[in-house]
Design a protein around this motif. Structure first.
Motif, PDB file in Angstrom:
ATOM      1  N   ILE A  42       0.977  -1.073  -0.095  1.00  0.00           N
ATOM      2  CA  ILE A  42      -0.025   0.162   0.070  1.00  0.00           C
ATOM      3  C   ILE A  42       0.780   1.293   0.120  1.00  0.00           C
ATOM      4  N   ASP A  43       0.846   2.053  -1.111  1.00  0.00           N
ATOM      5  CA  ASP A  43       1.732   3.155  -1.391  1.00  0.00           C
ATOM      6  C   ASP A  43       1.196   4.320  -0.855  1.00  0.00           C
ATOM      7  N   GLU A  44       1.449   4.936  -0.014  1.00  0.00           N
ATOM      8  CA  GLU A  44       0.855   6.232   0.843  1.00  0.00           C
ATOM      9  C   GLU A  44       1.820   7.354   0.571  1.00  0.00           C
ATOM     10  N   ALA A  45       2.277   7.610  -0.596  1.00  0.00           N
ATOM     11  CA  ALA A  45       2.972   8.605  -0.784  1.00  0.00           C
ATOM     12  C   ALA A  45       2.410  10.109  -0.620  1.00  0.00           C
ATOM     13  N   TYR A  46       0.804  10.131  -0.758  1.00  0.00           N
ATOM     14  CA  TYR A  46       0.248  11.426  -0.647  1.00  0.00           C
ATOM     15  C   TYR A  46      -0.553  11.274   0.332  1.00  0.00           C
ATOM     16  N   ILE A  47      -0.531  10.322   1.407  1.00  0.00           N
ATOM     17  CA  ILE A  47      -1.605  10.290   2.429  1.00  0.00           C
ATOM     18  C   ILE A  47      -1.715  11.418   3.327  1.00  0.00           C
ATOM     19  N   GLU A  48      -0.618  12.234   3.550  1.00  0.00           N
ATOM     20  CA  GLU A  48      -0.742  13.409   4.587  1.00  0.00           C
ATOM     21  C   GLU A  48      -1.759  14.500   3.979  1.00  0.00           C
ATOM     22  N   PHE A  49      -1.939  14.639   2.491  1.00  0.00           N
ATOM     23  CA  PHE A  49      -2.910  15.440   2.117  1.00  0.00           C
ATOM     24  C   PHE A  49      -4.330  14.946   2.179  1.00  0.00           C
ATOM     25  N   ALA A  50      -4.389  13.534   2.276  1.00  0.00           N
ATOM     26  CA  ALA A  50      -5.885  12.969   2.549  1.00  0.00           C
ATOM     27  C   ALA A  50      -6.000  12.941   4.087  1.00  0.00           C
ATOM     28  N   GLY A  51      -5.087  12.872   5.029  1.00  0.00           N
ATOM     29  CA  GLY A  51      -5.248  12.836   6.331  1.00  0.00           C
ATOM     30  C   GLY A  51      -4.717  11.646   6.868  1.00  0.00           C
ATOM     31  N   LEU A  52      -3.810  11.698   7.939  1.00  0.00           N
ATOM     32  CA  LEU A  52      -3.368  10.335   8.271  1.00  0.00           C
ATOM     33  C   LEU A  52      -4.321   9.351   8.772  1.00  0.00           C
ATOM     34  N   GLN A  53      -5.351   9.963   9.326  1.00  0.00           N
ATOM     35  CA  GLN A  53      -6.547   9.158   9.617  1.00  0.00           C
ATOM     36  C   GLN A  53      -7.081   7.983   8.610  1.00  0.00           C
ATOM     37  N   ASN A  54      -6.729   8.284   7.353  1.00  0.00           N
ATOM     38  CA  ASN A  54      -7.045   7.516   6.311  1.00  0.00           C
ATOM     39  C   ASN A  54      -5.839   6.629   5.847  1.00  0.00           C
TER      40      ASN A  54
END
Ligand code: PMP
Length: 340
Positions: free
Chosen positions: A170-182
């Motif tokens: 699971i590549d979460e390169a952009y996760i901070e923009f979606a919110g770490l709760q996601n």
């Protein structure tokens, strides 16, 4: 194995520098690093990156993730190589459209790819993936995805994890923009076959130092570690990463700022009658009929953006990184002019 490998192409190789809205970076280096921090560069870096792993575990990752669950890499791109080298998957299963590098690195390692299109809601077709996910395969989810920009439904991802006989990335390169709760990082503690990828290249604004990390269970991290080249993460990157983690309040401010600029851009394009695909990341995708013409017109003005496949992979959209207000304004005016 493919005889001639395809090169990773960037806009910059073609038209040099300009307004760089092509690679989903932050428009400025916001992390502050005192010059005096960069000492001791005569020594090799700490190959175990213990200080950075400890700090990531303590103050950023959460969900019971500990130092032993983290492997630091030279950007996520090195992590992709490490994963393919370590697990030698019989096939990489990609949800398309997807981030190009997975296929390029699979080709380089002589590993085949199964491309399974995302459905019309940008979600993975779990049953089709499970059918293909035989023992030894490796499934890749990108959440939020590049280039569709949507988060993957965690229920579907979990179903694949439970029913897949291989590893699931699971590549979460952009996760901070979606919110770490996601983030789906908690799945890495729950299941033995889950690997999370993260990077300092996007929200942290540190693409230039090449710093990323893998989160997984202890056994997987132990298995993966020897596949990373010795000292592949340099001392400057380790030091800057530690300083970055002390600036988490600023990270939140920077993310909010990018999201505001993104809303502003969407509003302006939509009011100009141009369809925009919304994302949970730091880019937007314009849905315009003649992408090629607009791309060329922007290139003429040294404004760098990238045509990327839309859902269904048949047509292309124009993927544009959210830049500074000035950069966004120049890009917006150039797009309107090209479409006039
Ligand atoms: N994964 C995804 C989904 C990306 O979009 C990118 C960069 N465009 C990367 C990984 C590469 O990140 P890094 O700079 O950490 O190698």
């Amino acid at each position: 194995m493919k005889a001639v490998l395809e090169l990773y192409q960037t806009e910059r190789q073609v038209i040099g520098n300009g307004i760089m809205l092509d690679a989903n970076e932050h428009y400025k280096q916001w992390v502050k690093v005192p010059g005096s921090a960069l000492t001791g560069l005569n020594r090799y870096p700490d190959n175990s990156a213990i200080a950075l792993r400890q700090k990531l575990a303590e103050c950023y990752c959460g969900d019971g993730i500990q130092t032993e669950n983290i492997l630091i890499t030279s950007g996520s791109i090195e992590a992709i190589d490490v994963l393919i080298a370590a697990y030698k998957p019989s096939a990489l299963i990609l949800n398309t459209p997807s981030y190009d590098v997975y296929k390029l690195r699979a080709d380089a390692h002589g590993c085949s790819c199964e491309l399974i299109p995302l459905d019309s809601s940008s979600q993975p077709q779990a049953d089709r993936i499970i059918e293909k996910a035989k023992e030894g395969s490796m499934v890749v989810f990108i959440s939020p995805n590049n280039p569709t920009g949507k988060l993957m439904d965690p229920a579907l991802v979990r179903r694949v994890i439970k029913n897949s006989q291989g590893m699931v990335i699971i590549d979460e390169a952009y996760i901070e923009f979606a919110g770490l709760q996601n983030s789906m990082q908690s799945l890495a503690k729950e299941y033995p076959n889950v690997i999370i990828l993260r990077t300092f290249s996007k929200a942290w604004g540190l693409a230039g130092i090449r710093l990323g990390y893998i989160i997984s269970n202890e056994d997987n991290i132990r298995h993966l570690t020897p596949y990373r080249n010795a000292y592949s993460v340099n001392a400057v990157a380790l030091t800057v990463g530690l300083h970055a983690l002390d600036q988490q309040d600023e990270l939140k401010i920077q993310v909010e700022r990018i999201l505001d600029h993104k809303s502003d851009l969407i509003y302006r394009f939509e009011h100009a009658g141009i369809a925009v695909h919304r994302t949970e990341a730091n880019f937007i995708v314009l849905d315009i009929p003649d992408v090629h013409t607009v791309h060329q017109a922007l290139r003429q003005k040294s404004i760098l953006v990238r045509p990327r496949p839309l859902l269904g992979n048949l047509r292309q959209g124009l993927r544009i990184t959210v830049g500074s207000p000035d950069e966004n304004r120049a890009m917006f005016n150039a797009v309107l002019e090209a479409l006039a």
